[in-house]
Design a protein around this motif. Sequence first.
Motif, PDB file in Angstrom:
ATOM      1  N   GLU A   9      -6.498  11.576   6.196  1.00 20.11           N
ATOM      2  CA  GLU A   9      -7.333  10.804   7.126  1.00 20.11           C
ATOM      3  C   GLU A   9      -8.344   9.950   6.374  1.00 20.11           C
ATOM      4  O   GLU A   9      -8.575   8.793   6.728  1.00 20.11           O
ATOM      5  CB  GLU A   9      -8.054  11.736   8.105  1.00 20.11           C
ATOM      6  CG  GLU A   9      -7.149  12.454   9.077  1.00 20.11           C
ATOM      7  CD  GLU A   9      -6.472  13.689   8.473  1.00 20.11           C
ATOM      8  OE1 GLU A   9      -6.933  14.210   7.430  1.00 20.11           O
ATOM      9  OE2 GLU A   9      -5.453  14.129   9.032  1.00 20.11           O
ATOM     10  N   ASN A  10      -8.965  10.525   5.339  1.00 14.62           N
ATOM     11  CA  ASN A  10      -9.934   9.761   4.550  1.00 14.62           C
ATOM     12  C   ASN A  10      -9.245   8.628   3.800  1.00 14.62           C
ATOM     13  O   ASN A  10      -9.794   7.530   3.682  1.00 14.62           O
ATOM     14  CB  ASN A  10     -10.682  10.673   3.578  1.00 14.62           C
ATOM     15  CG  ASN A  10     -11.733  11.507   4.269  1.00 14.62           C
ATOM     16  OD1 ASN A  10     -12.076  11.279   5.426  1.00 14.62           O
ATOM     17  ND2 ASN A  10     -12.253  12.494   3.569  1.00 14.62           N
ATOM     18  N   MET A  11      -8.039   8.883   3.295  1.00 15.51           N
ATOM     19  CA  MET A  11      -7.299   7.825   2.607  1.00 15.51           C
ATOM     20  C   MET A  11      -7.002   6.683   3.571  1.00 15.51           C
ATOM     21  O   MET A  11      -7.179   5.516   3.235  1.00 15.51           O
ATOM     22  CB  MET A  11      -5.997   8.357   2.001  1.00 15.51           C
ATOM     23  CG  MET A  11      -6.240   9.227   0.793  1.00 15.51           C
ATOM     24  SD  MET A  11      -4.731   9.658  -0.077  1.00 15.51           S
ATOM     25  CE  MET A  11      -4.477   8.206  -1.066  1.00 15.51           C
ATOM     26  N   GLU A  12      -6.583   7.027   4.766  1.00 12.34           N
ATOM     27  CA  GLU A  12      -6.287   5.997   5.763  1.00 12.34           C
ATOM     28  C   GLU A  12      -7.535   5.192   6.091  1.00 12.34           C
ATOM     29  O   GLU A  12      -7.494   3.969   6.174  1.00 12.34           O
ATOM     30  CB  GLU A  12      -5.703   6.629   7.026  1.00 12.34           C
ATOM     31  CG  GLU A  12      -5.301   5.598   8.047  1.00 12.34           C
ATOM     32  CD  GLU A  12      -4.500   6.167   9.207  1.00 12.34           C
ATOM     33  OE1 GLU A  12      -4.256   5.397  10.140  1.00 12.34           O
ATOM     34  OE2 GLU A  12      -4.138   7.360   9.170  1.00 12.34           O
ATOM     35  N   TYR A  13      -8.660   5.873   6.254  1.00 10.48           N
ATOM     36  CA  TYR A  13      -9.922   5.196   6.552  1.00 10.48           C
ATOM     37  C   TYR A  13     -10.273   4.198   5.445  1.00 10.48           C
ATOM     38  O   TYR A  13     -10.618   3.046   5.717  1.00 10.48           O
ATOM     39  CB  TYR A  13     -11.048   6.226   6.712  1.00 10.48           C
ATOM     40  CG  TYR A  13     -12.408   5.597   6.823  1.00 10.48           C
ATOM     41  CD1 TYR A  13     -12.865   5.110   8.044  1.00 10.48           C
ATOM     42  CD2 TYR A  13     -13.231   5.456   5.705  1.00 10.48           C
ATOM     43  CE1 TYR A  13     -14.111   4.508   8.149  1.00 10.48           C
ATOM     44  CE2 TYR A  13     -14.471   4.861   5.806  1.00 10.48           C
ATOM     45  CZ  TYR A  13     -14.908   4.381   7.024  1.00 10.48           C
ATOM     46  OH  TYR A  13     -16.129   3.776   7.121  1.00 10.48           O
ATOM     47  N   SER A  33       0.278   6.094   4.438  1.00 10.18           N
ATOM     48  CA  SER A  33       1.310   7.062   4.056  1.00 10.18           C
ATOM     49  C   SER A  33       2.004   6.696   2.747  1.00 10.18           C
ATOM     50  O   SER A  33       2.685   7.517   2.151  1.00 10.18           O
ATOM     51  CB  SER A  33       2.346   7.196   5.172  1.00 10.18           C
ATOM     52  OG  SER A  33       2.948   5.936   5.435  1.00 10.18           O
ATOM     53  N   ALA A  34       1.822   5.457   2.288  1.00 12.89           N
ATOM     54  CA  ALA A  34       2.446   5.013   1.036  1.00 12.89           C
ATOM     55  C   ALA A  34       1.641   5.437  -0.188  1.00 12.89           C
ATOM     56  O   ALA A  34       2.067   5.213  -1.316  1.00 12.89           O
ATOM     57  CB  ALA A  34       2.611   3.495   1.048  1.00 12.89           C
ATOM     58  N   PHE A  35       0.487   6.049   0.030  1.00 12.35           N
ATOM     59  CA  PHE A  35      -0.383   6.440  -1.069  1.00 12.35           C
ATOM     60  C   PHE A  35      -0.403   7.955  -1.224  1.00 12.35           C
ATOM     61  O   PHE A  35      -0.747   8.666  -0.286  1.00 12.35           O
ATOM     62  CB  PHE A  35      -1.805   5.920  -0.843  1.00 12.35           C
ATOM     63  CG  PHE A  35      -1.898   4.422  -0.853  1.00 12.35           C
ATOM     64  CD1 PHE A  35      -2.225   3.747  -2.017  1.00 12.35           C
ATOM     65  CD2 PHE A  35      -1.629   3.683   0.281  1.00 12.35           C
ATOM     66  CE1 PHE A  35      -2.297   2.365  -2.033  1.00 12.35           C
ATOM     67  CE2 PHE A  35      -1.689   2.299   0.273  1.00 12.35           C
ATOM     68  CZ  PHE A  35      -2.025   1.639  -0.891  1.00 12.35           C
ATOM     69  N   PRO A  36      -0.058   8.458  -2.412  1.00 10.65           N
ATOM     70  CA  PRO A  36      -0.067   9.908  -2.615  1.00 10.65           C
ATOM     71  C   PRO A  36      -1.497  10.445  -2.693  1.00 10.65           C
ATOM     72  O   PRO A  36      -2.390   9.778  -3.211  1.00 10.65           O
ATOM     73  CB  PRO A  36       0.656  10.087  -3.944  1.00 10.65           C
ATOM     74  CG  PRO A  36       0.465   8.796  -4.660  1.00 10.65           C
ATOM     75  CD  PRO A  36       0.375   7.734  -3.597  1.00 10.65           C
ATOM     76  N   LEU A  37      -1.696  11.639  -2.182  1.00 11.43           N
ATOM     77  CA  LEU A  37      -3.016  12.265  -2.178  1.00 11.43           C
ATOM     78  C   LEU A  37      -3.548  12.467  -3.597  1.00 11.43           C
ATOM     79  O   LEU A  37      -4.754  12.483  -3.807  1.00 11.43           O
ATOM     80  CB  LEU A  37      -2.954  13.595  -1.419  1.00 11.43           C
ATOM     81  CG  LEU A  37      -4.225  14.056  -0.722  1.00 11.43           C
ATOM     82  CD1 LEU A  37      -4.834  12.979   0.149  1.00 11.43           C
ATOM     83  CD2 LEU A  37      -3.944  15.297   0.105  1.00 11.43           C
TER      84      LEU A  37
END
Length: 73
Positions: A9-13, A33-37
Amino acid sequence: MDLTQATAENMEYMIEAIKTKLRMASGAAMQASAFPLEKYEDLQDLYEMVMSKEHLSISEVEAVASELGKLRK
């Protein structure tokens, strides 16, 4: 928003905020979703740099877009 936690969620933000700030025409291609955690800290650094600037030059926008491309899966 607490961005100290590495969550999807934070990555999406952060990605959405960067896309908005850069006024990216191809923003639809930048799905969170294209970015790995595992790249969370790198993305957070990029986010903080982008948000700290009032205006970004064309070369800065290109550099940020390039970095985003490198962080993708």
